[in-house]
Design a protein around this motif. Structure first.
Motif, PDB file in Angstrom:
ATOM      1  N   LEU A  95       0.814  -1.212   0.000  1.00  0.00           N
ATOM      2  CA  LEU A  95       0.000   0.000   0.000  1.00  0.00           C
ATOM      3  C   LEU A  95       0.847   1.260   0.000  1.00  0.00           C
ATOM      4  O   LEU A  95       0.441   2.300  -0.533  1.00  0.00           O
ATOM      5  CB  LEU A  95      -0.925  -0.005   1.218  1.00  0.00           C
ATOM      6  CG  LEU A  95      -2.002  -1.098   1.223  1.00  0.00           C
ATOM      7  CD1 LEU A  95      -2.640  -1.220   2.595  1.00  0.00           C
ATOM      8  CD2 LEU A  95      -3.051  -0.816   0.168  1.00  0.00           C
ATOM      9  N   GLU A  96       2.029   1.186   0.596  1.00  0.00           N
ATOM     10  CA  GLU A  96       2.898   2.359   0.675  1.00  0.00           C
ATOM     11  C   GLU A  96       3.624   2.621  -0.634  1.00  0.00           C
ATOM     12  O   GLU A  96       4.064   3.760  -0.870  1.00  0.00           O
ATOM     13  CB  GLU A  96       3.920   2.169   1.792  1.00  0.00           C
ATOM     14  CG  GLU A  96       3.331   2.279   3.191  1.00  0.00           C
ATOM     15  CD  GLU A  96       4.359   1.990   4.279  1.00  0.00           C
ATOM     16  OE1 GLU A  96       4.166   2.464   5.409  1.00  0.00           O
ATOM     17  OE2 GLU A  96       5.347   1.267   3.986  1.00  0.00           O
ATOM     18  N   ARG A  97       3.761   1.613  -1.477  1.00  0.00           N
ATOM     19  CA  ARG A  97       4.490   1.778  -2.745  1.00  0.00           C
ATOM     20  C   ARG A  97       3.699   2.662  -3.700  1.00  0.00           C
ATOM     21  O   ARG A  97       2.553   2.362  -4.033  1.00  0.00           O
ATOM     22  CB  ARG A  97       4.737   0.429  -3.429  1.00  0.00           C
ATOM     23  CG  ARG A  97       5.765  -0.451  -2.789  1.00  0.00           C
ATOM     24  CD  ARG A  97       5.927  -1.740  -3.567  1.00  0.00           C
ATOM     25  NE  ARG A  97       6.604  -1.548  -4.834  1.00  0.00           N
ATOM     26  CZ  ARG A  97       6.032  -1.621  -6.029  1.00  0.00           C
ATOM     27  NH1 ARG A  97       4.744  -1.839  -6.145  1.00  0.00           N
ATOM     28  NH2 ARG A  97       6.740  -1.461  -7.129  1.00  0.00           N
ATOM     29  N   PRO A  98       4.279   3.736  -4.182  1.00  0.00           N
ATOM     30  CA  PRO A  98       3.556   4.599  -5.121  1.00  0.00           C
ATOM     31  C   PRO A  98       3.269   3.921  -6.456  1.00  0.00           C
ATOM     32  O   PRO A  98       2.344   4.321  -7.164  1.00  0.00           O
ATOM     33  CB  PRO A  98       4.499   5.800  -5.299  1.00  0.00           C
ATOM     34  CG  PRO A  98       5.858   5.303  -4.908  1.00  0.00           C
ATOM     35  CD  PRO A  98       5.625   4.267  -3.840  1.00  0.00           C
ATOM     36  N   ASN A  99       4.043   2.881  -6.790  1.00  0.00           N
ATOM     37  CA  ASN A  99       3.871   2.211  -8.076  1.00  0.00           C
ATOM     38  C   ASN A  99       2.962   0.988  -8.013  1.00  0.00           C
ATOM     39  O   ASN A  99       2.763   0.313  -9.022  1.00  0.00           O
ATOM     40  CB  ASN A  99       5.237   1.785  -8.638  1.00  0.00           C
ATOM     41  CG  ASN A  99       6.137   2.967  -8.942  1.00  0.00           C
ATOM     42  OD1 ASN A  99       5.644   4.045  -9.284  1.00  0.00           O
ATOM     43  ND2 ASN A  99       7.438   2.789  -8.815  1.00  0.00           N
ATOM     44  N   SER A 100       2.428   0.679  -6.848  1.00  0.00           N
ATOM     45  CA  SER A 100       1.532  -0.475  -6.742  1.00  0.00           C
ATOM     46  C   SER A 100       0.275  -0.223  -7.569  1.00  0.00           C
ATOM     47  O   SER A 100      -0.299   0.871  -7.544  1.00  0.00           O
ATOM     48  CB  SER A 100       1.147  -0.738  -5.287  1.00  0.00           C
ATOM     49  OG  SER A 100       2.251  -1.230  -4.557  1.00  0.00           O
ATOM     50  N   SER A 101      -0.150  -1.257  -8.291  1.00  0.00           N
ATOM     51  CA  SER A 101      -1.351  -1.138  -9.112  1.00  0.00           C
ATOM     52  C   SER A 101      -2.595  -1.190  -8.237  1.00  0.00           C
ATOM     53  O   SER A 101      -2.540  -1.560  -7.058  1.00  0.00           O
ATOM     54  CB  SER A 101      -1.401  -2.278 -10.132  1.00  0.00           C
ATOM     55  OG  SER A 101      -1.612  -3.518  -9.467  1.00  0.00           O
ATOM     56  N   GLU A 102      -3.725  -0.851  -8.829  1.00  0.00           N
ATOM     57  CA  GLU A 102      -4.986  -0.914  -8.087  1.00  0.00           C
ATOM     58  C   GLU A 102      -5.276  -2.347  -7.659  1.00  0.00           C
ATOM     59  O   GLU A 102      -5.796  -2.587  -6.561  1.00  0.00           O
ATOM     60  CB  GLU A 102      -6.129  -0.373  -8.940  1.00  0.00           C
ATOM     61  CG  GLU A 102      -7.440  -0.259  -8.192  1.00  0.00           C
ATOM     62  CD  GLU A 102      -7.344   0.566  -6.920  1.00  0.00           C
ATOM     63  OE1 GLU A 102      -7.957   0.168  -5.908  1.00  0.00           O
ATOM     64  OE2 GLU A 102      -6.656   1.610  -6.927  1.00  0.00           O
ATOM     65  N   MET A 103      -4.936  -3.302  -8.522  1.00  0.00           N
ATOM     66  CA  MET A 103      -5.158  -4.701  -8.162  1.00  0.00           C
ATOM     67  C   MET A 103      -4.279  -5.119  -6.989  1.00  0.00           C
ATOM     68  O   MET A 103      -4.734  -5.794  -6.058  1.00  0.00           O
ATOM     69  CB  MET A 103      -4.888  -5.617  -9.352  1.00  0.00           C
ATOM     70  CG  MET A 103      -5.052  -7.089  -9.027  1.00  0.00           C
ATOM     71  SD  MET A 103      -4.829  -8.170 -10.430  1.00  0.00           S
ATOM     72  CE  MET A 103      -4.974  -9.782  -9.618  1.00  0.00           C
ATOM     73  N   GLN A 104      -3.021  -4.720  -7.024  1.00  0.00           N
ATOM     74  CA  GLN A 104      -2.116  -5.065  -5.927  1.00  0.00           C
ATOM     75  C   GLN A 104      -2.588  -4.449  -4.616  1.00  0.00           C
ATOM     76  O   GLN A 104      -2.569  -5.104  -3.568  1.00  0.00           O
ATOM     77  CB  GLN A 104      -0.698  -4.608  -6.267  1.00  0.00           C
ATOM     78  CG  GLN A 104      -0.043  -5.426  -7.368  1.00  0.00           C
ATOM     79  CD  GLN A 104       1.206  -4.775  -7.925  1.00  0.00           C
ATOM     80  OE1 GLN A 104       1.365  -3.546  -7.874  1.00  0.00           O
ATOM     81  NE2 GLN A 104       2.098  -5.578  -8.486  1.00  0.00           N
ATOM     82  N   CYS A 105      -3.026  -3.203  -4.675  1.00  0.00           N
ATOM     83  CA  CYS A 105      -3.554  -2.560  -3.459  1.00  0.00           C
ATOM     84  C   CYS A 105      -4.828  -3.259  -2.993  1.00  0.00           C
ATOM     85  O   CYS A 105      -5.053  -3.424  -1.783  1.00  0.00           O
ATOM     86  CB  CYS A 105      -3.827  -1.080  -3.721  1.00  0.00           C
ATOM     87  SG  CYS A 105      -2.322  -0.083  -3.921  1.00  0.00           S
ATOM     88  N   GLY A 106      -5.653  -3.664  -3.951  1.00  0.00           N
ATOM     89  CA  GLY A 106      -6.874  -4.387  -3.592  1.00  0.00           C
ATOM     90  C   GLY A 106      -6.568  -5.708  -2.909  1.00  0.00           C
ATOM     91  O   GLY A 106      -7.236  -6.097  -1.942  1.00  0.00           O
ATOM     92  N   LEU A 107      -5.553  -6.407  -3.399  1.00  0.00           N
ATOM     93  CA  LEU A 107      -5.147  -7.662  -2.771  1.00  0.00           C
ATOM     94  C   LEU A 107      -4.606  -7.418  -1.363  1.00  0.00           C
ATOM     95  O   LEU A 107      -4.860  -8.198  -0.437  1.00  0.00           O
ATOM     96  CB  LEU A 107      -4.092  -8.358  -3.631  1.00  0.00           C
ATOM     97  CG  LEU A 107      -4.596  -8.966  -4.944  1.00  0.00           C
ATOM     98  CD1 LEU A 107      -3.429  -9.376  -5.832  1.00  0.00           C
ATOM     99  CD2 LEU A 107      -5.494 -10.174  -4.666  1.00  0.00           C
ATOM    100  N   ALA A 108      -3.863  -6.323  -1.200  1.00  0.00           N
ATOM    101  CA  ALA A 108      -3.338  -5.982   0.124  1.00  0.00           C
ATOM    102  C   ALA A 108      -4.483  -5.661   1.089  1.00  0.00           C
ATOM    103  O   ALA A 108      -4.476  -6.101   2.249  1.00  0.00           O
ATOM    104  CB  ALA A 108      -2.375  -4.804   0.031  1.00  0.00           C
ATOM    105  N   ARG A 109      -5.480  -4.917   0.606  1.00  0.00           N
ATOM    106  CA  ARG A 109      -6.642  -4.606   1.457  1.00  0.00           C
ATOM    107  C   ARG A 109      -7.389  -5.878   1.835  1.00  0.00           C
ATOM    108  O   ARG A 109      -7.806  -6.055   2.991  1.00  0.00           O
ATOM    109  CB  ARG A 109      -7.574  -3.626   0.738  1.00  0.00           C
ATOM    110  CG  ARG A 109      -7.034  -2.204   0.649  1.00  0.00           C
ATOM    111  CD  ARG A 109      -8.095  -1.238   0.180  1.00  0.00           C
ATOM    112  NE  ARG A 109      -8.472  -1.472  -1.204  1.00  0.00           N
ATOM    113  CZ  ARG A 109      -7.905  -0.861  -2.251  1.00  0.00           C
ATOM    114  NH1 ARG A 109      -6.920   0.010  -2.055  1.00  0.00           N
ATOM    115  NH2 ARG A 109      -8.302  -1.109  -3.482  1.00  0.00           N
TER     116      ARG A 109
END
Length: 298
Positions: free
Chosen positions: A145-159
């Motif tokens: 979540l902290e990575r500025p380059n994380s995709s929306e999918m990656q952030c969604g998986l983290a959430r």
């Protein structure tokens, strides 16, 4: 050599023909059925890793379960397969197998795959494997979540991972909910529901309440949404209803929805007043619905 007839390991030193893979799978199924674990033999592990690229799902499952039964001894080869195999089937299976092994030493490798692998299935399987480690996994999802380059999918998986962990990672979740990063705060607050309602955690409840006045709109909306979902709790409804006059229409909309879910009959006049002053069509519809539902339930 065709991929569907030969299954190659990363360094091409271990090769299984379809017949060899079938025979090995039968032997392993019998071993597992009898309650024994396959030997922690390096050559066998390499064969099993090669088998993870087989195009037959049942065979891959047998190889994966066998590696899981072998345990941490299989991690070095699984790590290599996950991060370096050109075969996407192998990488997908390696991520799922590391979940079966269940050793937290694989967390950095699973994070690397979640962040860097282009295949969405590898990303999802890596997130699923990370999540089983509970409190130990939270810092890895926070990094995504902290990575500025994380995709929306990656952030969604983290959430998703944070919510999956829930109360099992309560202390780390509460700490991360106070992060300087608004995306991290919002995601961690969303994951505090179980901790608040099931375990009656007053600290978690205070974090959610304070988030109503967070500087981030995203965090505010997440807190408002969660309060509406936790309808068995005793919330400060006056504070919540004050968000009906917020400058952001999404905040106003979510507030009306949460008041409706909470059946907040003592706030119906504020909802009516907000309706008189509202100029956003979508919010007007939600306000009308909220008033109607609350009146029907009182």
């Amino acid at each position: 050599m065709k991929e569907d007839s030969k299954q190659n390991s990363l360094n091409d030193k271990t090769i299984l023909s379809q017949e060899e893979a079938s025979n090995l799978a039968e032997e392993l199924k019998q071993t597992l059925k009898e309650g024994f674990r396959p030997e922690k033999d390096e050559k066998l592990i390499k064969k099993l890793i090669a088998g993870l690229g087989d195009n037959r799902g049942m065979l891959r499952r047998t190889f994966s379960e066998s590696l899981g039964a072998i345990g941490p001894a299989s991690i070095p080869e699984l790590r290599e397969a996950l991060l370096k195999s050109p075969n996407v089937t192998t990488r997908r299976a390696a991520a799922k197998t590391l979940k079966l092994v269940g050793d937290p030493s694989a967390l950095p490798d699973l994070l690397e795959a979640l962040i860097n692998d282009k295949d969405p299935v590898v990303q999802g399987s890596s997130a699923g494997a990370i999540a089983i480690f509970g409190e130990h996994a939270i810092e890895y999802f926070v990094r995504v979540l902290e990575r500025p380059n994380s995709s929306e999918m990656q952030c969604g998986l983290a959430r998703w991972g944070l919510s999956f962990i829930g109360a099992k990672g309560a202390n780390s979740l509460k700490e991360a909910a106070l992060s300087k990063n608004p995306k991290v705060r919002a995601s961690c607050i969303a994951a505090l529901g179980e901790q608040t309602q099931t375990l009656c955690d007053l600290q978690a409840k205070n974090i959610i309440t304070n988030a109503l006045n967070d500087v981030s709109i995203e965090v505010q909306i997440e807190a408002i949404r969660l309060i509406g979902a936790l309808n068995e709790e005793d919330w400060d409804l006056d504070l919540l209803a004050s968000k009906l006059s917020h400058i952001n229409p999404q905040v106003r909309k979510q507030t009306a929805l949460s008041l409706m879910r909470l059946k907040a009959s003592n706030q119906i006049e504020r909802l009516r007043n907000s309706l008189l002053n509202e100029d956003d069509a979508e919010v007007i519809n939600i306000l009308e619905l909220s008033i109607k539902v609350i009146k029907r339930n009182t």
